[in-house]
Design a protein around this motif. Structure first.
Motif, mmCIF file in Angstrom:
data_model
loop_
_atom_site.group_PDB
_atom_site.id
_atom_site.type_symbol
_atom_site.label_atom_id
_atom_site.label_comp_id
_atom_site.label_asym_id
_atom_site.label_seq_id
_atom_site.Cartn_x
_atom_site.Cartn_y
_atom_site.Cartn_z
ATOM 1 N N GLN A 429 0.825 -1.204 0.000
ATOM 2 C CA GLN A 429 0.000 0.000 0.000
ATOM 3 C C GLN A 429 0.861 1.257 0.000
ATOM 4 N N GLU A 430 1.977 1.224 0.698
ATOM 5 C CA GLU A 430 2.890 2.361 0.686
ATOM 6 C C GLU A 430 3.436 2.599 -0.724
ATOM 7 N N TYR A 431 3.755 1.521 -1.436
ATOM 8 C CA TYR A 431 4.224 1.670 -2.810
ATOM 9 C C TYR A 431 3.141 2.284 -3.694
ATOM 10 N N VAL A 432 1.893 1.826 -3.515
ATOM 11 C CA VAL A 432 0.793 2.369 -4.321
ATOM 12 C C VAL A 432 0.622 3.860 -4.058
ATOM 13 N N GLN A 433 0.630 4.262 -2.794
ATOM 14 C CA GLN A 433 0.502 5.671 -2.456
ATOM 15 C C GLN A 433 1.666 6.491 -3.005
ATOM 16 N N LEU A 434 2.861 5.910 -2.965
ATOM 17 C CA LEU A 434 4.017 6.608 -3.524
ATOM 18 C C LEU A 434 3.866 6.813 -5.025
ATOM 19 N N GLY A 435 3.400 5.765 -5.744
ATOM 20 C CA GLY A 435 3.197 5.910 -7.176
ATOM 21 C C GLY A 435 2.142 6.947 -7.515
ATOM 22 N N THR A 436 1.054 6.990 -6.733
ATOM 23 C CA THR A 436 0.012 8.003 -6.967
ATOM 24 C C THR A 436 0.560 9.412 -6.742
ATOM 25 N N MET A 437 1.334 9.585 -5.697
ATOM 26 C CA MET A 437 1.899 10.898 -5.398
ATOM 27 C C MET A 437 2.857 11.342 -6.499
ATOM 28 N N LEU A 438 3.698 10.436 -6.977
ATOM 29 C CA LEU A 438 4.644 10.798 -8.029
ATOM 30 C C LEU A 438 3.936 11.104 -9.341
ATOM 31 N N ALA A 439 2.864 10.355 -9.642
ATOM 32 C CA ALA A 439 2.158 10.573 -10.903
ATOM 33 C C ALA A 439 1.397 11.894 -10.908
ATOM 34 N N GLN A 440 0.985 12.375 -9.742
ATOM 35 C CA GLN A 440 0.206 13.609 -9.666
ATOM 36 C C GLN A 440 1.065 14.859 -9.574
#
Length: 585
Positions: A429-440
């Motif tokens: 879940q931390e990886y998913v949140q990190l990917g969302t933050m980087l993509a935005q």
């Protein structure tokens, strides 16, 4: 690459999962467990038969480096060749073995294997096995033909095999043969002064008083693991030693409960004298059996003391004491149904389970520090020192050649811990949140390209347990760029043509405007130049007229001067003439 190849050696070549299970189980039951890591030099000769081959084909076969010999048979009629071919197959590799503790001999006072002055590994081997391993046949033949039952009657071995009938002696039919009779062979690593040059580590292989081999070595091949280590001791502790007093007390209490239940279900009876017609009917106590009595109150049960209620409280107290002593709680075996309710949040349940796994985490960290790190480092050293051939292994879905002999001689080992309830899901879940933050974040979009996204999704899938990422995602480094859809490509081409047409129209309008501006500028320049030329002409005309006037004046002056000079010249001539005419005058 070095990490991937070392994992390949441990897990693929040596069955790392089963090995780790044996080591952990041995440590929990024997207070310590040991694995042996060594380079096994094994060369096998393979015999191949062939027929009806030409000389060129035979030359191609014999050109192989693995061919060590051949027996050829030429057919005189056809000229074709047949025969046998002998190949040398080098199967040398790193071997990792979990050693039963009865086969290991160490001094009782040592603190760890690394500083032990003596370590011995004893095994049962036959003469044929020793000869196959390459020992001198003359030395092997010196071994006695008597049977060596030192390991067979070892108490620890008998205890380990007791539940499968291992303590029952069964004669081995091969013991009557000299070549297959087992002998206890010792592989001893001792720090001794064997040649008078100082204390060094020597490897000595002997059976009885026969020394089969000896050589000086740099290190011993053993790695140990103690789940519950004791400071300043090689041997650790186990849970059984801690709970034996509690279990003995609990056994006595449970036995009393069972005895009371037996007495309650089969009570003793009082019988009035003469009330039974056949006493055996009461003694047999058959289910549904009849007892003939002469009077209604002739049989009555004897009073039984009730079970002390403090027995169950004492059992609960012993269970709590066992949890306090061992650190293993009921939660480590699974949550009670009463522990989960609407009043308990998910975070509270996770905290309860995490608290129950502290002992397991402690043992896992000890396993990583004591066993995994030295094991992987030793495997790495062995492949660097002995692996002379290039290997091809699967790394991230691609076959990659590796050359261990060219790697560095020394490296550190870092263990990545992922332990506890729900930690994998939390990490994913931390990886998913990190990917969302980087993509935005548009300011770093150029830093978060396809290769970085692939690495992030790969880490998420591997964290969730999906190892074969190549089935779902392709590495951008090895994947050609995607081909566009034909319809989309046609639409894009039309858009590009329209954009080009608009660009041309705009360029043409701009060019016309520029030409108009240039024409206007030229007209203005011509008018300015005409005015300048007109002004210049007028100025020149005035200057010409002034110059002509000046010239006329100057010419008139010159003419006047000339006339005056002529008059003066004429006067002078008249005077001269008069003088000539009148010389006496």
């Amino acid at each position: 690459m070095a990490t991937a190849y070392t994992k390949h050696v441990v897990f693929d070549q040596n069955g790392g999962t089963e090995l780790f299970g044996s080591i952990i189980h041995g440590g929990l039951t024997h207070r310590n467990s040991v694995a042996k890591v060594y380079w096994d030099h094994e060369v096998v000769e393979i015999e191949e038969t062939f027929k009806d081959l030409t000389e060129d084909e035979i030359d191609d076969l014999l050109a192989d480096d693995t061919v060590v010999g051949a027996e050829l048979d030429v057919d005189t009629e056809t000229g074709l060749i047949g025969g046998k071919l002998y190949r040398s197959d080098d199967r040398s590799q790193v071997r990792i073995l979990a050693i039963p503790m009865e086969e290991l001999i160490v001094p009782p006072f040592i603190r760890c294997l690394r500083t032990s002055p003596l370590i011995a590994h004893r095994q049962e081997k036959s003469k044929d096995e020793l000869i196959a391993e390459g020992f001198d046949k003359a030395l092997v033949r010196k071994l006695s033909d008597g049977k060596d039952d030192e390991l067979e009657n070892d108490p620890e071995r008998l205890n380990r095999l007791a539940d499968i009938g291992g303590d029952t002696f069964i004669s081995d039919p091969t013991d009557n043969q000299s070549g297959t009779r087992k002998h206890v062979v010792y592989e001893t690593y001792a720090r001794i002064d064997a040649d008078g040059t100082g204390t060094k580590l020597w490897k000595i292989i002997h059976c009885g008083d026969v020394v089969l081999d000896r050589e000086q070595v740099a290190r011993h091949p053993f790695v140990s693991y103690a789940p519950l280590p004791t400071p300043h001791r090689f041997w650790g502790e186990n849970f059984a030693a801690r709970v034996i007093p509690t279990q003995n007390a609990k056994t006595v209490l449970i036995r009393s409960i069972l005895d009371h239940a037996v007495v309650a279900n089969n009570p003793r009876y009082g019988v009035v004298k003469g009330a039974l017609t056949n006493p055996r009917e009461l003694l047999d106590n058959r289910l549904g059996g009849l007892v003939n009595v002469t009077r209604q109150d002739g049989i009555f049960p004897l009073p039984q003391a009730p079970l002390n209620p403090f027995v169950f409280q004492t059992i609960g107290m012993l269970d709590d004491d066992k949890e306090d002593v061992t650190g293993v709680s009921r939660l480590s075996q699974g949550l009670n149904k009463d522990a989960i309710s609407t009043q308990n949040s998910q975070g509270m349940v996770e905290q309860l389970i995490s608290a129950s796994m502290q002992r397991q985490k402690t043992m896992a960290r000890a396993f990583a520090a004591q066993f995994l790190a030295p094991l992987f480092l030793e495997v790495y050293r062995l492949v660097v020192e002995n692996e002379k051939r290039d290997r091809i292994i699967d790394i991230a879905g691609s076959w990659v050649p590796v050359t261990p002999s060219s790697w560095e001689r020394q490296r550190d080992v870092v263990i990545d811990f992922r332990l506890g309830y729900g930690e994998r899901e939390q990490r994913a879940q931390e990886y998913v949140q990190l990917g969302t933050m980087l993509a935005q974040d548009p300011s770093i979009s150029h830093l978060f390209g396809p290769d970085k996204r692939y690495n992030l999704y790969k880490a998420i899938m591997e964290t969730k347990g999906h190892r074969d990422v190549a089935q779902f995602l392709s590495d951008p480094k090895t994947t050609p760029p995607p081909q566009p859809d034909p319809q989309q490509q046609l639409a894009q081409q039309q858009i590009q043509h329209q954009m080009q047409l608009d660009d041309r129209k705009q360029a043409l309008a701009e060019k016309k405007a520029e030409q108009a501006n240039q024409l206007e500028q030229l007209r203005a320049d011509m008018e300015a130049r005409f005015k300048t030329l007109d002004f210049t002409i007028r100025t020149h005309d005035q200057e010409r007229k002034a110059a002509e006037t000046e010239n006329r004046i100057e010419v008139s002056q010159v003419e006047m001067e000339l006339a005056q000079a002529a008059e003066e010249r004429a006067a002078d001539e008249n005077v001269k003439a008069t003088a000539i005419i009148s010389p006496n005058g």
